[in-house]
Design a protein around this motif. Sequence first.
Motif, PDB file in Angstrom:
ATOM      1  N   GLY A 298      -8.812   2.780  11.035  1.00 11.54           N
ATOM      2  CA  GLY A 298      -7.322   3.162  10.883  1.00 11.54           C
ATOM      3  C   GLY A 298      -6.742   3.211  12.018  1.00 11.54           C
TER       4      GLY A 298
ATOM      5  N   THR B  38      -7.976  -2.494  -2.527  1.00 13.24           N
ATOM      6  CA  THR B  38      -6.999  -1.910  -1.696  1.00 13.24           C
ATOM      7  C   THR B  38      -7.202  -2.835  -0.527  1.00 13.24           C
ATOM      8  OG1 THR B  38      -7.263   0.250  -2.652  1.00 13.24           O
ATOM      9  CG2 THR B  38      -6.173   0.111  -0.421  1.00 13.24           C
TER      10      THR B  38
ATOM     11  N   LYS C 150       5.646  -1.588   7.250  1.00 18.53           N
ATOM     12  CA  LYS C 150       4.915  -1.111   6.101  1.00 18.53           C
ATOM     13  C   LYS C 150       5.848  -1.024   5.063  1.00 18.53           C
ATOM     14  CE  LYS C 150       1.295   0.626   8.682  1.00 18.53           C
ATOM     15  NZ  LYS C 150      -0.093  -0.052   8.517  1.00 18.53           N
TER      16      LYS C 150
ATOM     17  N   ASP D  77      -1.129  -4.188   4.104  1.00 11.94           N
ATOM     18  CA  ASP D  77      -1.559  -3.244   3.484  1.00 11.94           C
ATOM     19  C   ASP D  77      -0.947  -3.587   2.145  1.00 11.94           C
ATOM     20  OD1 ASP D  77      -2.238  -1.999   5.948  1.00 11.94           O
ATOM     21  OD2 ASP D  77      -0.805  -0.609   6.052  1.00 11.94           O
TER      22      ASP D  77
ATOM     23  N   SER E  33      -6.628  -2.804   3.753  1.00 15.80           N
ATOM     24  CA  SER E  33      -5.884  -2.080   4.738  1.00 15.80           C
ATOM     25  C   SER E  33      -6.019  -2.795   6.127  1.00 15.80           C
ATOM     26  CB  SER E  33      -6.391  -0.713   5.052  1.00 15.80           C
ATOM     27  OG  SER E  33      -6.083  -0.159   6.040  1.00 15.80           O
TER      28      SER E  33
ATOM     29  N   THR F 239     -15.184   1.218   3.452  1.00 18.98           N
ATOM     30  CA  THR F 239     -14.296   1.762   4.679  1.00 18.98           C
ATOM     31  C   THR F 239     -15.267   1.922   5.910  1.00 18.98           C
ATOM     32  OG1 THR F 239     -15.000   3.960   3.863  1.00 18.98           O
ATOM     33  CG2 THR F 239     -12.704   3.149   3.410  1.00 18.98           C
TER      34      THR F 239
ATOM     35  N   VAL G 263      -7.406   5.373   0.196  1.00 23.01           N
ATOM     36  CA  VAL G 263      -7.459   4.001  -0.197  1.00 23.01           C
ATOM     37  C   VAL G 263      -8.225   3.622  -1.609  1.00 23.01           C
ATOM     38  CG1 VAL G 263      -7.659   3.294   2.113  1.00 23.01           C
ATOM     39  CG2 VAL G 263     -10.009   3.736   0.780  1.00 23.01           C
TER      40      VAL G 263
ATOM     41  N   THR H 107      -2.443   3.390   1.474  1.00 25.40           N
ATOM     42  CA  THR H 107      -2.865   2.758   3.100  1.00 25.40           C
ATOM     43  C   THR H 107      -2.478   3.628   4.210  1.00 25.40           C
ATOM     44  OG1 THR H 107      -1.300   1.167   2.606  1.00 25.40           O
ATOM     45  CG2 THR H 107      -3.543   0.733   1.769  1.00 25.40           C
TER      46      THR H 107
ATOM     47  N   GLY I 153       0.866  -1.180   0.106  1.00 26.70           N
ATOM     48  CA  GLY I 153      -0.029  -0.020   0.039  1.00 26.70           C
ATOM     49  C   GLY I 153       0.783   1.438   0.044  1.00 26.70           C
TER      50      GLY I 153
ATOM     51  N   VAL J 103      -2.174  -3.640  -2.246  1.00 29.20           N
ATOM     52  CA  VAL J 103      -3.100  -3.211  -3.454  1.00 29.20           C
ATOM     53  C   VAL J 103      -2.839  -4.015  -4.551  1.00 29.20           C
ATOM     54  CG1 VAL J 103      -3.412  -1.218  -4.923  1.00 29.20           C
ATOM     55  CG2 VAL J 103      -2.706  -0.659  -2.559  1.00 29.20           C
TER      56      VAL J 103
ATOM     57  N   CYS K 120      -7.947   4.446   7.260  1.00 32.73           N
ATOM     58  CA  CYS K 120      -6.591   3.537   7.369  1.00 32.73           C
ATOM     59  C   CYS K 120      -5.677   3.950   8.125  1.00 32.73           C
ATOM     60  CB  CYS K 120      -6.078   3.459   5.697  1.00 32.73           C
ATOM     61  SG  CYS K 120      -5.589   5.278   5.216  1.00 32.73           S
TER      62      CYS K 120
ATOM     63  N   THR L 150      -8.819   9.850   4.120  1.00 30.96           N
ATOM     64  CA  THR L 150      -8.486   8.584   3.871  1.00 30.96           C
ATOM     65  C   THR L 150      -9.246   7.832   2.983  1.00 30.96           C
ATOM     66  OG1 THR L 150      -9.605   7.989   5.897  1.00 30.96           O
ATOM     67  CG2 THR L 150      -7.372   8.391   6.490  1.00 30.96           C
TER      68      THR L 150
END
Length: 522
Positions: A479, A459, A411, A421, A461, A474, A110, A115, A81, A423, A146, A106
């Motif tokens: 997050g 996506t 990350k 995270d 997350s 979402t 996404v 992310t 992400g 994609v 996220c 956010t």
Amino acid sequence: KILHPHIMSENNNNNNNNDENNEEYGRILIKNGTIVNDDQEFQADVLCEGGKIVAVEESIDLPEADDLRIIDATDRLVIPGGIDTHTHCELPFMGTVAVDDFNYGTQAAVAGGTTMLLDFVIPSKGQSLLEAYDIWRKKADPKVNCDYSFHVAVTWWEESVAKEMEELVGKHGINSFKMFMAYKDVFQLTDEELFHSFSKCKELGALAQVHAENGDLIHEGQKKCLELGITGPEGQELSRPEDVEGEATYRACIIADRVNTPVYIVHVMSKAAANAVVKCRKEGKRVFGEPIAAGLGTDGTNYFHKCWRHAAAYVMGPPLRPDPTVKDYLMNLLASGDMACVGTDNCTFNANQKALGANDFTQIPNGVNGIEDRMAIVWENGVMSGTLTQTEFVKVTSTNAAKIFNIYPQKGRIAVGSDADIVIWNGQETRVISKDTHHHKVDFNIFEGMEVHGIAEITISRGRVVWENNELKTVQGSGKYIPRPPFGCVFDNIEQREQARDLTKRKVDREPYSGEVIVLPK
């Protein structure tokens, strides 16, 4: 057979307020995709569980189960992400507040394949940094869709600020502080204050960031433009030309080098500023440059548009440059490694807010969009042009940020132990950017009408699908705030550099002077 496992250490797995209830995460199995990290591409399946990547194997076959979602990523890229290094969600600025709050910001993230946001706590002059941090956390935590973290701005200087920096690093996971050389009488620090704030950053193992423009020259340039009757948005660029940015960038790098601490130049917007970064890096100075989506996707010719609203939409600081070749210049520097990360400086204001400066460009709230379109802009103008490889795309949109801000490999990587995270990226699909379809709250898009390759089809997350089939999935508040430990890789070998620069090694032992000394008149 596990391919390329990258197990996180306890020090890197520092997200102490997350994953308390792992049962809320289902399992996701991504099959048949091409994994792209910053250093390699390979075919493999990915299994996510409990918000983490738990397996990366040539082939993973599991029995069907209610808690297992299988995603077929055939002919798709599976990438970490994105991490947007520079955002300003619901920032109070110039008498109003940015309309993209942490929910809209956010969501836009996404939808575009990002992310994590690195946003800014910006205290007013004289305000406690800790108080401002608490205010920003209360704004963000209930809304974010996220993960996110904060940089904190140092907008004034005295010993109490240094003490609060210690607490922010030690107790709240802040490892980067931003200083302004612009916005005279509001945020601007003197060179002496920059020296002291940089020195504190070095002591704490926090990265010094700089908005590099000569605020005094901007102030004089604004006065001159207004005296000449230049009140429209073109005054933004005319009053703060690129040499004003370039000079400040070089000065910031020199001050940081005298302190012997790394420095990160935010929103590099011109060839002059970019050249200052490149020059300093060639000289061995520890400098990192951040171009933004706006500077890679459009240019400052828009300030001279006949429609005031159109021109005002592009007003930001530093301004976009009228030279249309700047975007390619900056992209080439991303490819060479001389620029490090791509942010956005996303700080959005609607037409009626920009209109605060209808008769005076200095009163137009500064800021543009970019969160949602950042990844696609870099893909279109970088990868599709042949300038960036796919691995370099991942590097400048995700991994470098994770490394520089010390959250890698939690990350920025597809690997065992990293956060889930992820994609699913379709690099061949196209879309046309428009305010009518974007997920920002702002009523304008600076990339309006641009056709771009590169679509985030799915996506994920923290192990949850948050974007799929052009629909948001979402949940506000889902997050998490990510604390970031100090003394990341940007500080590698700083201590050795300090020893090598020890001035006492150059001290000359000599007999004291014993001759006459004149007497100065009183």
